[in-house]
Design a protein around this motif. Structure first.
Motif, PDB file in Angstrom:
ATOM      1  N   LEU A  98     -13.021  83.673 105.039  1.00 24.29           N
ATOM      2  CA  LEU A  98     -12.010  82.620 105.120  1.00 24.29           C
ATOM      3  C   LEU A  98     -10.796  83.024 105.951  1.00 24.29           C
ATOM      4  O   LEU A  98     -10.496  84.195 106.113  1.00 24.29           O
ATOM      5  CB  LEU A  98     -11.555  82.229 103.713  1.00 24.29           C
ATOM      6  CG  LEU A  98     -12.668  81.815 102.744  1.00 24.29           C
ATOM      7  CD1 LEU A  98     -12.061  81.456 101.389  1.00 24.29           C
ATOM      8  CD2 LEU A  98     -13.481  80.660 103.296  1.00 24.29           C
ATOM      9  N   THR A  99     -10.110  82.012 106.460  1.00 26.43           N
ATOM     10  CA  THR A  99      -8.862  82.214 107.192  1.00 26.43           C
ATOM     11  C   THR A  99      -7.690  82.202 106.219  1.00 26.43           C
ATOM     12  O   THR A  99      -7.623  81.351 105.330  1.00 26.43           O
ATOM     13  CB  THR A  99      -8.654  81.097 108.234  1.00 26.43           C
ATOM     14  OG1 THR A  99      -9.716  81.136 109.187  1.00 26.43           O
ATOM     15  CG2 THR A  99      -7.330  81.251 108.954  1.00 26.43           C
ATOM     16  N   LEU A 100      -6.764  83.136 106.353  1.00 22.15           N
ATOM     17  CA  LEU A 100      -5.538  83.152 105.561  1.00 22.15           C
ATOM     18  C   LEU A 100      -4.360  82.888 106.496  1.00 22.15           C
ATOM     19  O   LEU A 100      -4.272  83.477 107.572  1.00 22.15           O
ATOM     20  CB  LEU A 100      -5.334  84.505 104.868  1.00 22.15           C
ATOM     21  CG  LEU A 100      -6.425  85.006 103.919  1.00 22.15           C
ATOM     22  CD1 LEU A 100      -5.973  86.311 103.250  1.00 22.15           C
ATOM     23  CD2 LEU A 100      -6.774  83.969 102.882  1.00 22.15           C
ATOM     24  N   SER A 101      -3.492  82.004 106.092  1.00 20.63           N
ATOM     25  CA  SER A 101      -2.306  81.692 106.884  1.00 20.63           C
ATOM     26  C   SER A 101      -1.061  82.131 106.124  1.00 20.63           C
ATOM     27  O   SER A 101      -0.926  81.833 104.931  1.00 20.63           O
ATOM     28  CB  SER A 101      -2.234  80.187 107.167  1.00 20.63           C
ATOM     29  OG  SER A 101      -3.351  79.772 107.934  1.00 20.63           O
ATOM     30  N   LYS A 102      -0.187  82.821 106.799  1.00 22.57           N
ATOM     31  CA  LYS A 102       1.030  83.320 106.166  1.00 22.57           C
ATOM     32  C   LYS A 102       1.829  82.150 105.599  1.00 22.57           C
ATOM     33  O   LYS A 102       2.164  81.200 106.304  1.00 22.57           O
ATOM     34  CB  LYS A 102       1.862  84.086 107.182  1.00 22.57           C
ATOM     35  CG  LYS A 102       3.031  84.848 106.574  1.00 22.57           C
ATOM     36  CD  LYS A 102       3.697  85.734 107.592  1.00 22.57           C
ATOM     37  CE  LYS A 102       4.830  86.536 106.966  1.00 22.57           C
ATOM     38  NZ  LYS A 102       5.486  87.435 107.950  1.00 22.57           N
TER      39      LYS A 102
END
Length: 295
Positions: free
Chosen positions: A49-53
């Motif tokens: 998965l992509t994690l966004s700050k």
């Protein structure tokens, strides 16, 4: 993302087409396979998965790149301190058992670390499997409700079809048109909601997609209301009556559910509960666990 037993790693071997599996009949409310078992997953949610700050994650991470906290044994290095370290999003996320299904069934226990050639395909399959397992959660719940007798056969067929989609080859699963399948299933879930709530006479039952950000709903009688997709972020729902309320897709981030009654609510998930605030007086459906951070 509960941390459990150590994953069962199998040595890499040549991939071959698996024979079609025979589906066994599911018990009425058998959702054990739809609960995350991190001990039998290769940390897929921490890689695929992509994690966004944001307020939920302190870093940016592209899909396919392991989280900085993922260890070689697929355990989280800061599991006990995720919230304190700024990774509260990890404590909210629920894969509905897709992680262990992809790891141990779809890819037969072959770790992406041991067989890098399968890694990209595994990461593509995981989010699709997660969506299918979410639909299985809803369909299985619908079949437990006595009011759904008139559509029981249709619900059973939909659940069987969804289960078959999860049993395909990696390529077949990755190519599944989940959006179209979800639309078909949603027709039955809407009908389920109507059947459950029709016995509760109210003047206003439909609050689908309502913007209730920070709403003051302390002690509100919301029994039988549909809150599908409603934005309940930071809403005050202390002591509210949410029995027989349709909560599918409702955003409960930081919603205050202390003392609220959610027994009998429809389509509530562990992820929604994890995102909210509650206490010992909050009443939950028996299929869901009280989050550790509630105290």
């Amino acid at each position: 993302m509960a941390e459990k037993s150590k994953p069962r790693h199998k040595p890499p071997r040549e991939r071959e087409r698996q024979p079609e599996r025979t589906l066994l009949p599911l018990a009425a409310d058998d959702r054990q396979d739809l609960r995350a078992d991190c001990g039998n997953c290769f940390g897929l949610c921490c890689v695929a998965l992509t994690l966004s700050k944001s307020a939920d994650f302190p870093v940016n991470k592209p899909a396919g790149t392991p989280c900085i906290n993922l260890q070689q044994d697929s355990r989280c290095g800061i599991h006990q301190n995720l919230r304190q370290k700024g990774f509260s999003g990890c404590t909210v996320y629920d894969c509905f058992g897709a992680g262990q299904k992809v790891s141990q069934t779809t890819f037969d226990g072959t770790d992406w670390r041991q067989d890098p050639d399968t890694a990209r395909q595994m990461f593509d399959v995981f989010p699709v499997m997660r969506q299918l397992h979410e639909l299985l959660w809803y369909l299985t719940e619908a079949l437990t409700l006595p009011q759904t007798g008139p559509i029981e056969a249709e619900l059973s067929r939909a659940r069987e079809k969804t289960e078959r989609l999860t049993q395909g080859t990696p390529a077949a699963i990755a190519e599944t048109d989940v959006a179209t399948h979800r639309e078909d299933v949603n027709v039955l879930l809407l009908r389920t909601s109507e059947l459950v709530r029709e016995g509760i006479r109210r003047k206003k039952k439909d609050r689908r997609g309502a913007d209730l950000f920070g709403a003051r709903l302390k002690g509100a009688d919301l029994r039988g209301v549909t809150l599908r997709g409603a934005y309940l972020i930071a809403a005050d729902l202390r002591g509210a009556d949410l029995r027989e309320t349709d909560l599918i897709g409702a955003d409960f981030r930081d919603a205050d559910l202390r003392g609220a009654d959610l027994t009998g609510s429809i389509f509530l998930t562990q992820s929604q509960v994890n995102a909210a605030k509650g206490d010992a007086e909050t009443k939950l459906p028996p299929s869901l666990a009280r989050p550790a951070h509630w105290g």
